[in-house]
Design an enzyme around this catalytic site. Structure first.
Site, PDB file in Angstrom:
ATOM      1  N   HIS A 145      -3.801  -5.683   3.195  1.00  0.00           N
ATOM      2  CA  HIS A 145      -4.099  -7.124   3.117  1.00  0.00           C
ATOM      3  C   HIS A 145      -2.854  -7.895   2.655  1.00  0.00           C
ATOM      4  CE1 HIS A 145      -8.475  -6.750   3.808  1.00  0.00           C
ATOM      5  NE2 HIS A 145      -8.302  -5.570   3.238  1.00  0.00           N
ATOM      6  N   TYR A 202      -4.498  -0.258  -7.228  1.00  0.00           N
ATOM      7  CA  TYR A 202      -4.035  -1.633  -7.410  1.00  0.00           C
ATOM      8  C   TYR A 202      -2.934  -1.703  -8.466  1.00  0.00           C
ATOM      9  CZ  TYR A 202      -8.031  -3.439  -4.733  1.00  0.00           C
ATOM     10  OH  TYR A 202      -8.934  -3.730  -3.745  1.00  0.00           O
TER      11      TYR A 202
END
Length: 313
Positions: free
Chosen positions: A28, A294
């Site tokens: 993304h 992340y």
């Protein structure tokens, strides 16, 4: 850690699918931030005591994105799209929702997902690797129609549904609890483009279209939760739920572009493990692993260690 798989190994596999750039998100990578608000319905407070579900309007930061790790990917390319929402709570803390156009994940474990990405690495042997992977993972064959649906090209970020892959336990003020999955449903009609129509679009047409749409007024999404039934798995993001009990718990209203965040070293992370009182993560191993990836990705692209700011695993 998940079965010996490390976050760095996962990121290497993600980047191996092509297009990744230093300093960008592993997935993304191409996206735009927007400002808006969230207002919960009366039904929401009956399901969870979370502070943003009490019916008052709270600020929201929204990010729409293409799923690829290539920040220069054309918007007209088929692929998963993402919508993430960061709710600002009355005490200044935040809680996040991460959703995408895929209704299900292709694997129940981090290792299975990474194995598929390795099979997808561009090269002369890619077709053979993919065929071998499909033969050894027969459940994936059944998911192919859903994957094709997830990769459709939307006419707008505002004309497609987004789905949370994981289950969360919502606890109400009276102590009652239930597991739910998230769905963000546009109030505008769903609309998609054919491959030929998409090829004629500008590379950034989704961002441009949403900017023009916002000139005419806010864009809205219903925030719905699907409540798990007795046979629905709360730990397997590749398993479809049979329950038809769906409740609208609020409205996300997008009012315009964000011009403040991700400038001058500011880092924004939408982490589904960032929950708040009244919401607990399930024991889904993919959900638990995501927050580790992340943190590793942030450190790789910015040099910043999230440390204590990262949600607990």
């Amino acid at each position: 850690m998940s079965g010996g798989l490390t976050p760095d190994q996962a990121i290497d596999a993600i980047r191996g699918t092509g297009g990744a750039q230093p300093g960008c998100r592993a997935l993304h990578a191409k996206g735009t931030l927007y400002r808006g608000t969230f207002t919960a319905t009366r039904d929401a407070v009956m399901l969870s005591a979370a502070p943003h579900l009490d019916g008052s309007t709270v600020p929201a930061l929204i990010r729409f994105s293409n799923g690829s790790g290539n920040p220069k990917q054309r918007d007209g390319a088929p692929g998963v799209r993402g919508m993430a929402v960061k709710f600002t709570l009355p005490d200044g803390s935040t809680t996040d929702v991460s959703a995408q156009t895929a209704r299900l994940l292709v694997s129940s474990t981090p290792e299975g997902f990474i194995d598929l990405l390795k099979a997808m690495r561009p090269g002369l042997t890619t077709p053979l690797r993919l065929a071998t992977h499909l033969l050894t993972h027969p459940r994936l064959l059944g998911a192919l129609p859903l994957l094709r649906e997830a990769n459709r090209i939307p006419a707008s970020y505002a004309t497609t549904e987004y789905h949370g892959l994981h289950a969360f336990r919502w606890i109400a003020a009276d102590g009652s609890a239930r597991f739910v999955r998230y769905h963000l449903v546009p109030t505008a009609a769903e609309e998609y483009l054919s491959a030929s129509d998409a090829r004629g679009k500008d590379p950034d047409f989704l961002t441009d279209e949403l900017a023009a749409r916002l000139q005419d007024g806010p864009v809205r999404f219903d925030f719905r939760v699907q409540i798990a039934g007795p046979t629905d798995s709360t730990v397997d993001p590749s398993s479809a739920w049979q329950s038809t009990q769906i409740v609208t718990v609020g409205t996300v209203t997008i009012t315009g572009p964000d011009t403040e965040r991700e400038h001058g070293g500011d880092i924004v992370v939408f982490d589904p493990m960032r929950v708040t009182d009244g919401i607990e993560p399930s024991d889904d191993p993919v959900l638990r692993f995501r927050t580790l990836v992340y943190s590793a990705s942030v450190k790789l692209r910015t040099g910043v260690d999230r440390g204590a700011q990262a949600p607990p695993v």
